[in-house]
Design a protein around this motif. Structure first.
Motif, PDB file in Angstrom:
ATOM      1  N   LYS A   1       3.623  11.426  -1.290  1.00 15.71           N
ATOM      2  CA  LYS A   1       5.245  11.115  -1.264  1.00 15.71           C
ATOM      3  C   LYS A   1       6.064  12.067  -0.756  1.00 15.71           C
ATOM      4  O   LYS A   1       6.782  11.803  -0.059  1.00 15.71           O
ATOM      5  N   ALA A   2       5.566  13.460  -0.972  1.00 18.60           N
ATOM      6  CA  ALA A   2       6.409  14.574  -0.370  1.00 18.60           C
ATOM      7  C   ALA A   2       6.328  14.520   1.314  1.00 18.60           C
ATOM      8  O   ALA A   2       7.175  14.677   1.783  1.00 18.60           O
ATOM      9  N   ARG A   3       5.144  14.279   1.726  1.00 17.11           N
ATOM     10  CA  ARG A   3       4.907  14.105   3.138  1.00 17.11           C
ATOM     11  C   ARG A   3       5.714  13.028   3.604  1.00 17.11           C
ATOM     12  O   ARG A   3       5.987  13.363   4.986  1.00 17.11           O
ATOM     13  N   ILE A   4       5.592  11.938   3.319  1.00 18.91           N
ATOM     14  CA  ILE A   4       6.379  10.600   3.834  1.00 18.91           C
ATOM     15  C   ILE A   4       7.658  11.081   3.818  1.00 18.91           C
ATOM     16  O   ILE A   4       8.588  10.557   4.660  1.00 18.91           O
ATOM     17  N   PHE A   5       8.422  11.497   2.595  1.00 14.76           N
ATOM     18  CA  PHE A   5       9.787  11.746   2.414  1.00 14.76           C
ATOM     19  C   PHE A   5      10.198  13.037   3.576  1.00 14.76           C
ATOM     20  O   PHE A   5      11.149  12.900   4.336  1.00 14.76           O
ATOM     21  N   SER A   6       9.249  14.084   3.763  1.00 15.56           N
ATOM     22  CA  SER A   6       9.664  15.216   4.829  1.00 15.56           C
ATOM     23  C   SER A   6       9.552  14.474   6.184  1.00 15.56           C
ATOM     24  O   SER A   6      10.462  14.788   7.080  1.00 15.56           O
ATOM     25  N   TYR A   7       8.587  13.475   6.585  1.00 15.44           N
ATOM     26  CA  TYR A   7       8.691  12.784   7.851  1.00 15.44           C
ATOM     27  C   TYR A   7       9.790  11.980   8.096  1.00 15.44           C
ATOM     28  O   TYR A   7      10.478  12.380   9.029  1.00 15.44           O
TER      29      TYR A   7
ATOM     30  N   GLU B   1       0.784  -1.177  -0.020  1.00 14.09           N
ATOM     31  CA  GLU B   1       0.042  -0.128   0.027  1.00 14.09           C
ATOM     32  C   GLU B   1       0.913   1.359  -0.051  1.00 14.09           C
ATOM     33  O   GLU B   1       0.755   2.169  -0.569  1.00 14.09           O
ATOM     34  N   LEU B   2       2.078   1.133   0.766  1.00 16.83           N
ATOM     35  CA  LEU B   2       2.856   2.252   0.731  1.00 16.83           C
ATOM     36  C   LEU B   2       3.291   2.556  -0.481  1.00 16.83           C
ATOM     37  O   LEU B   2       3.680   3.769  -1.033  1.00 16.83           O
ATOM     38  N   ARG B   3       3.885   1.619  -1.237  1.00 24.64           N
ATOM     39  CA  ARG B   3       4.640   1.740  -2.533  1.00 24.64           C
ATOM     40  C   ARG B   3       3.481   2.390  -3.420  1.00 24.64           C
ATOM     41  O   ARG B   3       3.702   3.228  -4.299  1.00 24.64           O
ATOM     42  N   ASP B   4       2.239   1.855  -3.753  1.00 28.40           N
ATOM     43  CA  ASP B   4       1.226   2.281  -4.425  1.00 28.40           C
ATOM     44  C   ASP B   4       1.037   3.577  -4.247  1.00 28.40           C
ATOM     45  O   ASP B   4       0.585   4.345  -5.152  1.00 28.40           O
ATOM     46  N   LYS B   5       0.562   4.051  -2.907  1.00 34.34           N
ATOM     47  CA  LYS B   5       0.441   5.408  -2.407  1.00 34.34           C
ATOM     48  C   LYS B   5       1.631   6.384  -3.050  1.00 34.34           C
ATOM     49  O   LYS B   5       1.455   7.679  -3.614  1.00 34.34           O
ATOM     50  N   ILE B   6       2.660   6.228  -2.542  1.00 34.36           N
ATOM     51  CA  ILE B   6       3.807   6.989  -3.058  1.00 34.36           C
ATOM     52  C   ILE B   6       3.851   7.146  -4.633  1.00 34.36           C
ATOM     53  O   ILE B   6       4.309   8.169  -5.191  1.00 34.36           O
ATOM     54  N   ARG B   7       3.654   5.989  -5.336  1.00 32.77           N
ATOM     55  CA  ARG B   7       3.555   5.980  -6.937  1.00 32.77           C
ATOM     56  C   ARG B   7       2.408   6.988  -7.330  1.00 32.77           C
ATOM     57  O   ARG B   7       2.707   7.555  -8.363  1.00 32.77           O
ATOM     58  N   ASP B   8       1.609   6.862  -6.703  1.00 32.67           N
ATOM     59  CA  ASP B   8       0.024   7.487  -7.210  1.00 32.67           C
ATOM     60  C   ASP B   8      -0.266   8.802  -6.613  1.00 32.67           C
ATOM     61  O   ASP B   8      -0.884   9.759  -7.321  1.00 32.67           O
TER      62      ASP B   8
ATOM     63  N   THR C   1      15.997  12.532  -1.107  1.00 36.16           N
ATOM     64  CA  THR C   1      15.512  11.019  -0.836  1.00 36.16           C
ATOM     65  C   THR C   1      14.826  10.771  -1.906  1.00 36.16           C
ATOM     66  O   THR C   1      14.280  11.467  -2.878  1.00 36.16           O
ATOM     67  N   SER C   2      14.945   9.541  -2.544  1.00 34.04           N
ATOM     68  CA  SER C   2      14.170   8.996  -3.937  1.00 34.04           C
ATOM     69  C   SER C   2      13.670   7.835  -3.691  1.00 34.04           C
ATOM     70  O   SER C   2      13.805   6.873  -2.573  1.00 34.04           O
ATOM     71  N   ILE C   3      13.254   7.003  -4.531  1.00 32.99           N
ATOM     72  CA  ILE C   3      12.834   5.830  -4.540  1.00 32.99           C
ATOM     73  C   ILE C   3      13.525   4.877  -5.641  1.00 32.99           C
ATOM     74  O   ILE C   3      13.935   5.141  -6.740  1.00 32.99           O
TER      75      ILE C   3
END
Length: 324
Positions: free
Chosen positions: A65-71, A53-60, A174-176
């Motif tokens: 994605k910006a919020r999780i990277f910032s956290y 679910e994390l991968r899918d949401k970061i991709r979509d 930070t990247s994927i």
């Protein structure tokens, strides 16, 4: 450890802790070769998505994605405070940590600045300076024998084979990872391990922090903790040595004693075996004193059922071997 659970994780409390709202934790206590104790903690956070679910949401979802990277960048640091750009090092040369000036005490043993005794701006400045000194002292990685303990014959002792994965690699953002879709956290410094600045300040000691956001990472972590929980048994050669000594002592004790019964001999042999094997378990002085003073070998928020692996494994095997 209890203070860490109550004040830093804030488990079971309404307000979130340092990393978010903690819904569960498991900590396993281990002794280093020198005997000193440390704890490996796995922390569950409220609202954490499954790896897929994390991968899918970061991709979509670019905003997510910006919020999780910032956290992640706010709770996991990979460089000394104040570092704004990637620190480069010459190829084949590892950077050395800045040396403390003569007469300057180790920052791990001096009194910490107190926010109640200074303005907010002054405390922030003192906090950053303290963390920077602690990073230089406790979080700067130098390769040692521990890094190479699992090397196979012929493998070189270099950055790429460091067990701690401090290989000199850096990245500006930070990247994927395009192949594994795992999160590659920003790393501005090639020799500083991942740490949390607040935790480094409060404990004045080393901490190593990792976000488990992939299925591969979760499985590796599960194995890692299980290995710590179950590794109390001595190596096979140590156990066999204890058995040999117990047999020799028992034979010597009852040699020529016609009155000795089988029960007495068996009891004596069992006691010597138990004492011989238990005495070879690696239990440090610190561990003994820790338990005497009420410490435990693990800290958990939940109770766990026992999984009898042998019976479980045989049951699964029998199911798949069944004709139907």
């Amino acid at each position: 450890i209890n203070t860490f659970i109550n004040k830093v994780l804030r488990y079971g409390q309404k307000k979130p802790g340092l990393f978010g709202k903690c819904t569960a934790y498991y900590g396993s206590v281990e002794a280093q070769g020198k005997g000193t104790l440390h704890c490996h903690f796995l922390i569950w956070l409220d609202g954490h998505l499954s790896p897929q679910e994390l991968r899918d949401k970061i991709r979509d979802d670019a905003n997510f994605k910006a919020r999780i990277f910032s956290y992640l960048e706010s709770v996991i640091k990979c460089e000394p405070p104040g570092t704004m750009e990637v620190v480069e090092e010459e190829e084949g040369v590892c950077l050395d940590a800045p040396k403390r000036a003569e007469g300057v005490p180790n920052p791990s043993v001096i009194a910490l600045p107190q926010c109640s005794e200074m303005s907010e701006e002054d405390f922030e400045s003192a906090f950053q300076a303290t963390v920077k000194a602690l990073v230089y002292e406790n979080h700067w990685h130098f390769h040692n024998v521990t890094c190479w303990k699992y090397l196979k014959r012929g493998e070189p002792k270099d950055d790429s084979h460091c067990r701690m994965r401090i290989d000199g690699a850096t990245r500006a953002t930070t990247s994927i990872d395009q192949e594994t879709e795992s999160i590659l956290l920003r790393r501005l410094h090639p020799r500083v391990n991942c740490y949390n600045d607040v935790l480094a300040f409060l404990t004045q000691s080393n901490n190593d922090i990792k976000f488990i956001g992939s299925g591969e990472g979760a499985k590796a972590l599960l194995y890692y903790i299980t290995d710590y929980i179950t590794k109390a048994s001595p190596p096979t050669h140590v156990g066999l040595s204890a058995i040999r000594v117990a047999l020799e002592k028992t034979c010597k004790k009852f040699d020529g004693d016609a009155s000795a019964t089988d029960e007495a001999i068996s009891k004596s042999l069992f006691v010597k075996l138990a004492n011989g094997i238990l005495s070879r378990l690696e239990v440090s002085h610190q561990q003994v004193m820790y338990h005497i003073n009420g410490g435990d070998d693990r800290y958990t928020s939940h109770s766990f059922a026992t999984l009898y692996w042998g019976a479980f494994d045989r049951g699964v095997a029998a199911y798949f071997k069944a004709p139907e």
